[in-house]
Design a protein around this motif. Structure first.
Motif, PDB file in Angstrom:
ATOM      1  N   THR A  63      43.888  38.593  31.715  1.00  0.00           N
ATOM      2  CA  THR A  63      42.556  39.152  31.928  1.00  0.00           C
ATOM      3  C   THR A  63      41.504  38.390  31.127  1.00  0.00           C
ATOM      4  O   THR A  63      40.415  38.089  31.633  1.00  0.00           O
ATOM      5  CB  THR A  63      42.548  40.638  31.518  1.00  0.00           C
ATOM      6  N   LEU A  64      41.810  38.057  29.897  1.00  0.00           N
ATOM      7  CA  LEU A  64      40.869  37.314  29.061  1.00  0.00           C
ATOM      8  C   LEU A  64      40.557  35.950  29.663  1.00  0.00           C
ATOM      9  O   LEU A  64      39.401  35.495  29.637  1.00  0.00           O
ATOM     10  CB  LEU A  64      41.444  37.157  27.656  1.00  0.00           C
ATOM     11  N   LEU A  65      41.553  35.289  30.224  1.00  0.00           N
ATOM     12  CA  LEU A  65      41.349  33.976  30.828  1.00  0.00           C
ATOM     13  C   LEU A  65      40.355  34.056  31.980  1.00  0.00           C
ATOM     14  O   LEU A  65      39.428  33.247  32.085  1.00  0.00           O
ATOM     15  CB  LEU A  65      42.686  33.412  31.316  1.00  0.00           C
ATOM     16  N   ILE A  66      40.515  35.052  32.851  1.00  0.00           N
ATOM     17  CA  ILE A  66      39.645  35.142  34.021  1.00  0.00           C
ATOM     18  C   ILE A  66      38.232  35.540  33.626  1.00  0.00           C
ATOM     19  O   ILE A  66      37.252  34.993  34.141  1.00  0.00           O
ATOM     20  CB  ILE A  66      40.226  36.138  35.040  1.00  0.00           C
ATOM     21  N   SER A  67      38.090  36.497  32.730  1.00  0.00           N
ATOM     22  CA  SER A  67      36.743  36.893  32.308  1.00  0.00           C
ATOM     23  C   SER A  67      36.028  35.742  31.608  1.00  0.00           C
ATOM     24  O   SER A  67      34.818  35.547  31.782  1.00  0.00           O
ATOM     25  CB  SER A  67      36.821  38.117  31.393  1.00  0.00           C
ATOM     26  N   THR A  68      36.755  34.957  30.823  1.00  0.00           N
ATOM     27  CA  THR A  68      36.157  33.797  30.160  1.00  0.00           C
ATOM     28  C   THR A  68      35.753  32.742  31.177  1.00  0.00           C
ATOM     29  O   THR A  68      34.669  32.135  31.075  1.00  0.00           O
ATOM     30  CB  THR A  68      37.133  33.204  29.134  1.00  0.00           C
ATOM     31  N   LEU A  69      36.595  32.512  32.176  1.00  0.00           N
ATOM     32  CA  LEU A  69      36.281  31.537  33.213  1.00  0.00           C
ATOM     33  C   LEU A  69      35.016  31.933  33.973  1.00  0.00           C
ATOM     34  O   LEU A  69      34.182  31.079  34.305  1.00  0.00           O
ATOM     35  CB  LEU A  69      37.466  31.411  34.171  1.00  0.00           C
ATOM     36  N   SER A  70      34.847  33.217  34.248  1.00  0.00           N
ATOM     37  CA  SER A  70      33.654  33.661  34.961  1.00  0.00           C
ATOM     38  C   SER A  70      32.390  33.419  34.138  1.00  0.00           C
ATOM     39  O   SER A  70      31.330  33.093  34.686  1.00  0.00           O
ATOM     40  CB  SER A  70      33.779  35.151  35.312  1.00  0.00           C
ATOM     41  N   ARG A  71      32.479  33.556  32.822  1.00  0.00           N
ATOM     42  CA  ARG A  71      31.321  33.283  31.963  1.00  0.00           C
ATOM     43  C   ARG A  71      30.974  31.806  31.956  1.00  0.00           C
ATOM     44  O   ARG A  71      29.801  31.430  32.025  1.00  0.00           O
ATOM     45  CB  ARG A  71      31.607  33.769  30.539  1.00  0.00           C
ATOM     46  N   VAL A  72      31.984  30.962  31.910  1.00  0.00           N
ATOM     47  CA  VAL A  72      31.745  29.513  31.885  1.00  0.00           C
ATOM     48  C   VAL A  72      31.160  29.036  33.214  1.00  0.00           C
ATOM     49  O   VAL A  72      30.336  28.117  33.246  1.00  0.00           O
ATOM     50  CB  VAL A  72      33.060  28.778  31.552  1.00  0.00           C
TER      51      VAL A  72
END
Length: 365
Positions: A63-72
């Protein structure tokens, strides 16, 4: 008229995406330790307009990976926690009755569900019954939802990443093969290496609040998705991808003996399509404007691992789908070596965004 493949605009876009790839890796590395292969496969799927199934035990930062990717990537992100009592309208939205307090008139108003975003994290999709799973899968395929007879388009770019726990765990509803086939990739998230796990524990138990830079916008991503479709693939590369997909089908002349022994169901034509699309996207990420057999091999595992279904013989012998794909790639020769392909189809430029590099150029669309 659109640009011809290989035009100056396309070549410039390849350079921009190659530079962006290195920068995205650098930004994600501020939050995510390791998982470089997972990140590469996620980006390949996004730029191919595909969706991903991510499988791994709890606690591996999916979950952290996907939420971080969306921010980038400057994209709207929604997380949907799938539970046994989740209804289709909880995903797509519903109509409610509004009353005008002045006139007393009542009218229906649509309240959009969480599927109306750019990146959807369908967390533990195998925890919810098939009816609710199908509501999300329809949105993935058609890029719109239908409520009360009205089609409501989803804002592009639209990308679904569904996570699931291993199906051996209790309380799950495994997705049927026909529904799994709608996912471009199935990505495995494994446990970190010892050094990576040490860094995870050290950083997450201290004052840890990294600032992330935005690398791409939604408009830039849409343009780059169009560029990927224009990347050329030579006939021998397409035939190589086709031969891989056809060799997985039991009882066919192309199928090796081990396929007939270990496989109960093989991959359909969609596998060949995704092998080529994934190869094109990977080539662009690496700074090339042509797809090669090496690119096809690189995406073969995530494309095939949920499309090749092993049988009881394979299970008894400890043969996984990945092992079947390994043996399949060893048994199907590509017509030309990677060196010969590079000689015939030169690179656009020296790839600065290969894994491990972090170019200083910033992408501009």
């Amino acid at each position: 008229m659109g640009q011809a493949p290989g035009s100056d605009g396309d070549i410039q876009a390849v350079q921009q995406l190659n530079a962006a790839y290195g920068k995205i890796q650098g930004e994600l590395a501020k939050v995510i330790v390791g998982q470089k292969k997972v990140i590469e496969e996620l980006l390949i799927a996004i730029f191919s307009r595909g969706h991903c199934m991510l499988e791994g035990v709890p606690g591996l930062a999916k979950t952290l990976l996907i939420s971080t990717l969306s921010r980038v990537l400057t994209l709207k992100f929604n997380r949907i926690q799938f539970t046994p009592d989740l209804m289709p309208s909880d995903i797509t939205g519903t109509e409610v009755i509004d009353e005008n307090k002045t006139t007393g008139q009542r009218e229906f108003r649509f309240v959009a569900g969480p599927v109306f975003a750019n990146i959807i994290l369908a967390d533990e999709i195998n925890r919810t019954p098939p009816k609710t799973q199908a509501a999300l899968l329809e949105a993935m395929q058609e890029r719109h939802v239908t409520t009360a007879g009205v089609q409501r388009p989803l804002d592009p770019p639209f990308f679904v990443l569904a996570t699931q726990n291993p199906i051996e765990q209790e309380g799950t509803y495994p997705l049927p093969e026909a529904q799994l086939d709608r996912f471009m990739f199935k990505i495995f998230v494994d446990y970190p290496e010892p050094d990576e796990e040490f860094d995870i524990i050290r950083t997450t138990t201290a004052m840890w609040d990294p600032e992330l830079d935005q690398v791409l916008t939604g408009e830039q991503i849409l343009r780059l998705q169009d560029i990927v479709r224009r990347v050329p693939a030579a006939d021998h590369v397409i035939r190589y991808a086709m031969n891989i997909a056809r060799a997985t089908r039991i009882g066919r002349p192309e199928a090796p003996d081990f396929i007939n022994e270990w496989v109960s169901w093989g991959a359909g034509p969609r596998a060949g399509q995704y092998l080529i699309l994934g190869a094109k996207a990977r080539a662009v990420l690496m700074g090339r404007f042509h797809a090669s057999c090496e690119d096809v091999r690189a995406v073969a595992h995530p494309v095939l691992r949920h499309r090749v279904i092993t049988n009881y013989n394979a299970e008894a012998e400890g043969i996984t789908t990945d092992k079947v794909v390994d043996k399949l790639l060893d048994s199907i020769p590509d017509k030309e070596s990677a060196a010969l392909e590079d000689k015939r189809l030169p690179k656009v430029f020296a790839a600065s965004g290969a894994p491990g590099g972090a170019p200083s150029a910033s992408p501009e669309a």
